[in-house]
Enzyme design. Sequence first.
Site, PDB file in Angstrom:
ATOM      1  N   MET A  41       0.849  -1.196   0.000  1.00  0.00           N
ATOM      2  CA  MET A  41       0.000   0.000   0.000  1.00  0.00           C
ATOM      3  C   MET A  41       0.887   1.249   0.000  1.00  0.00           C
ATOM      4  O   MET A  41       0.456   2.334   0.401  1.00  0.00           O
ATOM      5  CB  MET A  41      -0.923  -0.002   1.220  1.00  0.00           C
ATOM      6  N   ALA A  43       4.167   3.885   0.884  1.00  0.00           N
ATOM      7  CA  ALA A  43       4.884   4.374   2.080  1.00  0.00           C
ATOM      8  C   ALA A  43       5.899   3.300   2.478  1.00  0.00           C
ATOM      9  O   ALA A  43       5.943   2.838   3.618  1.00  0.00           O
ATOM     10  CB  ALA A  43       3.927   4.709   3.213  1.00  0.00           C
ATOM     11  N   HIS A  45       9.163   0.921   3.294  1.00  0.00           N
ATOM     12  CA  HIS A  45      10.217   1.010   4.312  1.00  0.00           C
ATOM     13  C   HIS A  45      11.093  -0.237   4.223  1.00  0.00           C
ATOM     14  O   HIS A  45      10.937  -1.059   3.290  1.00  0.00           O
ATOM     15  CB  HIS A  45       9.593   1.170   5.707  1.00  0.00           C
ATOM     16  N   HIS A  48       9.551  -3.598   3.419  1.00  0.00           N
ATOM     17  CA  HIS A  48       9.262  -3.856   2.002  1.00  0.00           C
ATOM     18  C   HIS A  48      10.553  -4.180   1.244  1.00  0.00           C
ATOM     19  O   HIS A  48      10.558  -5.021   0.337  1.00  0.00           O
ATOM     20  CB  HIS A  48       8.580  -2.645   1.365  1.00  0.00           C
ATOM     21  N   GLN A 172      -2.922 -11.586   8.468  1.00  0.00           N
ATOM     22  CA  GLN A 172      -3.089 -11.401   7.026  1.00  0.00           C
ATOM     23  C   GLN A 172      -2.465 -12.563   6.261  1.00  0.00           C
ATOM     24  O   GLN A 172      -3.054 -13.093   5.309  1.00  0.00           O
ATOM     25  CB  GLN A 172      -2.437 -10.075   6.613  1.00  0.00           C
TER      26      GLN A 172
HETATM   27  O1  PAF Z   1      -0.031  -5.608   3.701  1.00  0.00           O
HETATM   28  C1  PAF Z   1      -0.446  -4.699   2.938  1.00  0.00           C
HETATM   29  O2  PAF Z   1       0.250  -3.715   2.636  1.00  0.00           O
HETATM   30  C2  PAF Z   1      -1.860  -4.800   2.380  1.00  0.00           C
HETATM   31  O3  PAF Z   1      -2.731  -5.345   3.300  1.00  0.00           O
HETATM   32  C3  PAF Z   1      -1.919  -5.536   1.043  1.00  0.00           C
HETATM   33  C4  PAF Z   1      -1.516  -6.993   1.190  1.00  0.00           C
HETATM   34  C5  PAF Z   1      -1.010  -4.861   0.024  1.00  0.00           C
HETATM   35  C6  PAF Z   1      -3.353  -5.512   0.504  1.00  0.00           C
HETATM   36  O4  PAF Z   1      -3.805  -4.210   0.324  1.00  0.00           O
END
Ligand code: PAF
Length: 311
Positions: A41, A43, A45, A48, A172
């Site tokens: 999503m 932003a 860091h 990621h 998640q």
């Molecule tokens: O973890 C995230 O950044 C979000 O939940 C994702 C998996 C990109 C779905 O919008």
Amino acid sequence: MTPPRVLTTAAQFRTALTETVLALPAREGGRPPVVGLVPTMGALHEGHAALLDAAHATADVVIASLFVNPLQFDDPEDHRLYPRDMDGDLALLAAHGAQLVFAPSTEEMYPGHPDGPLVTVTAGGLGRRYEGAHRPGHFDGVATVVTKLFSIMAPPAPAALEAWFGRKDAEQVAVIARMVEDLSLPVRVRTVPVVRDEHGLAMSSRNRRLSDDDHTSALSLSRTLTELRGRAAAGEPLDVDGLSAALHARDDVDLDYLVVADPRTLRPADLTDEGTLTGPALGLIAARVGGVRLIDNMDLEPLTRNEEHLP
Ligand code: PAF
């Protein structure tokens, strides 16, 4: 450092990905190419960066998405305040070798929004545990957007898709792994461990909204989990209620939950009558600090039988 190509429509993205995959040199033994996807999503860091680096280790092409998904925010204000930083994101994606980036508008993802979409994916019981209970509809929104991303960003056959997620978002990961299994999606779900800053705070895009004082207060989350991990490893009672009470007593931390769960089912973990751990578990915590909602988790390992008899 070659900047990634940014595509804003599903049709453009598919064409660019097909061209990229078809242009790949043949692999040894005729092995089909692997495309590594890092959905985000924005932003971005260090967490990621770790996902992109891990994707590179196994993929021939690394692709990413940048989309702040309104469906997964139960609070419109939280969606509005979610940090956005396109220039910084593209710089990080370039530095970590993403070749193609899908950055759609809300209208591209959900034509007819805010009335649509009519057909969505529900996360079921797994999506209504801890985060799901505190943020109704959150995991349905995640499941829906991730299904769409898997569909839009799927490479042409015979290339395989591997999708990378951070274990900071443990629930998640559980929801997405189960969804891939239940819906037979042709994707391999892969994960990287929680990435922390030098003080121990789990990396999150939301950390950008913390003041210095908030950051200090937020460290109480990882410290609580570290305390739990120490108690588990020492074969001591976990006393989750006592740790929760200590956090509830603070006026700089608004605790939502502190739980010890089975890592696979995410149901509350079995404890002995004395309150010690019986098997590997996951400590999960969520709290609001300075108005910012933060989550974290840590693996908990029980004292093993053999260790019990050591002097
Ligand atoms: O973890 C995230 O950044 C979000 O939940 C994702 C998996 C990109 C779905 O919008």
